[in-house]
Scaffold this motif. Sequence first.
Motif, PDB file in Angstrom:
ATOM      1  N   GLU A   4       0.850  -1.381  -0.004  1.00 51.18           N
ATOM      2  CA  GLU A   4      -0.331   0.331  -0.290  1.00 51.18           C
ATOM      3  C   GLU A   4       0.969   1.266  -0.053  1.00 51.18           C
ATOM      4  N   LYS A  49       1.022   4.010  -3.554  1.00 51.52           N
ATOM      5  CA  LYS A  49       0.640   5.200  -2.458  1.00 51.52           C
ATOM      6  C   LYS A  49       1.862   6.285  -3.025  1.00 51.52           C
ATOM      7  N   LYS A 102       1.693   6.713  -6.854  1.00 46.69           N
ATOM      8  CA  LYS A 102       0.121   7.846  -7.758  1.00 46.69           C
ATOM      9  C   LYS A 102       1.030   9.787  -7.016  1.00 46.69           C
TER      10      LYS A 102
END
Length: 112
Positions: A102, A106, A109
């Motif tokens: 995760e 992140k 992105k």
Amino acid sequence: MSDFQLTDLEKIIAERAAAKDGDSWTVRLLARGTKKVAEKFGEEAVETIVAAVAKDKSDLRDEAADTLYHLLVLLHSRGVKLDDVMEELSKRTAQSGVAEKEARAKSKKKAD
């Protein structure tokens, strides 16, 4: 249990690459360039998957050895040391795999 380590293989690959012995598969593969080395790694990875799905332990062992060898040749072709990969893996074990993935997603992105 074997005393042979991936670091031993990395050293052998580096020695063969430096020696430029024409009879060495390592030298021949590296001479073809990183793209061909990467293609060979991918081919071996697929063969490893096929052996795993076929549930053939000896083929899986053999193909996994081929895959590890070709991964180390690929890393060598790009100047990436096994220690650097191991350090990255060590960082990742400090948290759960789910949290680590995760965090990478992140971070990616934000970079996009």
